[in-house]
Write a protein that holds these residues in place. Sequence first.
Motif, PDB file in Angstrom:
ATOM      1  N   LYS A   1       0.832  -1.207   0.000  1.00  0.00           N
ATOM      2  CA  LYS A   1       0.000   0.000   0.000  1.00  0.00           C
ATOM      3  C   LYS A   1       0.869   1.260   0.000  1.00  0.00           C
ATOM      4  N   LYS A   2       0.347   2.323  -0.582  1.00  0.00           N
ATOM      5  CA  LYS A   2       1.110   3.559  -0.720  1.00  0.00           C
ATOM      6  C   LYS A   2       0.889   4.510   0.452  1.00  0.00           C
ATOM      7  N   GLU A   3      -0.274   4.435   1.086  1.00  0.00           N
ATOM      8  CA  GLU A   3      -0.573   5.359   2.172  1.00  0.00           C
ATOM      9  C   GLU A   3      -0.973   4.603   3.435  1.00  0.00           C
ATOM     10  N   TYR A   4      -0.466   5.078   4.570  1.00  0.00           N
ATOM     11  CA  TYR A   4      -0.770   4.478   5.876  1.00  0.00           C
ATOM     12  C   TYR A   4      -1.132   5.620   6.822  1.00  0.00           C
ATOM     13  N   ASN A   5      -2.446   5.831   6.984  1.00  0.00           N
ATOM     14  CA  ASN A   5      -2.910   6.986   7.751  1.00  0.00           C
ATOM     15  C   ASN A   5      -3.479   6.627   9.118  1.00  0.00           C
TER      16      ASN A   5
END
Length: 330
Positions: free
Chosen positions: A3-7
């Motif tokens: 995954k590219k984003e980890y929020n």
Amino acid sequence: MIKKEYNNIQDFLEDISFKNWVDQNNATDINFWEFWIANNPDKKELVTKAKDLILGVSFDKQFVKKEKVALEWAKLESKIKEKSLPTKKGKIISLKKYMVAASIAIIATIGFYFSNKNKTISYKTNYGEILNIKLQDGSDVTLNANSELFYYENESRKVHLNGEAFFQVDKKKVTNAKFWVVTNDLSVEVYGTSFNVNTKKKKTSVFLEEGNIWLKLKNGGDKKMIPGNYISYSSKEGKILEDRNLENSIIKTSWKDGSLFFENLSLEKAMEKIEESYGFSIVFKDEESKKTLITGAVPITNLDICLKAIEKSVDVKIIKEEKKLIISKK
């Protein structure tokens, strides 16, 4: 795909590669997350909380000592004898339930013990990726693109390969312990040596660079190899497809140093190696291009540079179209 984003914490928990990093299971994932964490310091708190959650739900890996098991078993036997005296059905049923529960507990303990003793250590590469690995026993492995290698923690000198890898096996002089490489076609028996194994194209090919090895074939036969030997075997066909000596070892091992070396090879055969490394299907627009011979080395770490080198070497045009490489004469 990572995954590219980890929020938020859930993003980490749902990512298998993150769990592999926490468990220190996969070298590719470990390297990625070490790099990602170093470059995303603002997410450190989220990473720590997600890691703690994963570790928190893990089983306790401490096992009951033999003495403790023996003591508890003695207590159980004593209670069984006491409860065996009454003959009322109600007591007998209760006793059976008690014994079944105790048996289940013992089986679960044994199963948990063996599952942890056989923890799998695995490595996997994507297209266009080459990975250097230091095995638990000290041996070095270079894993080629689109390949997978794994072994069990309590059998660190017996590895399973799907794809291609170059091995430099650490010889155990004191114990003279064997090292094994297992594929779908055969097993390679080693003490300490350097060799290349390729399981692609529905066969297993082995090239011995240094030392001596034995091949244990799936049809029950075996074959001793000496330096320079190249053997290809198919369990599906049940026979050795190729058995010869190579004067130039770089033909089979140059990939581990970031290049492919071709020696008077047809472009059709040469492009098969590009297909293996990058996953593109190859389409020839004419028969003449297929039969064109190529000699020399081309870089493999960058596909665009590699294709430019091939175009220049054999005077062809190569066009990338989605997941295809279309080749024609200029």
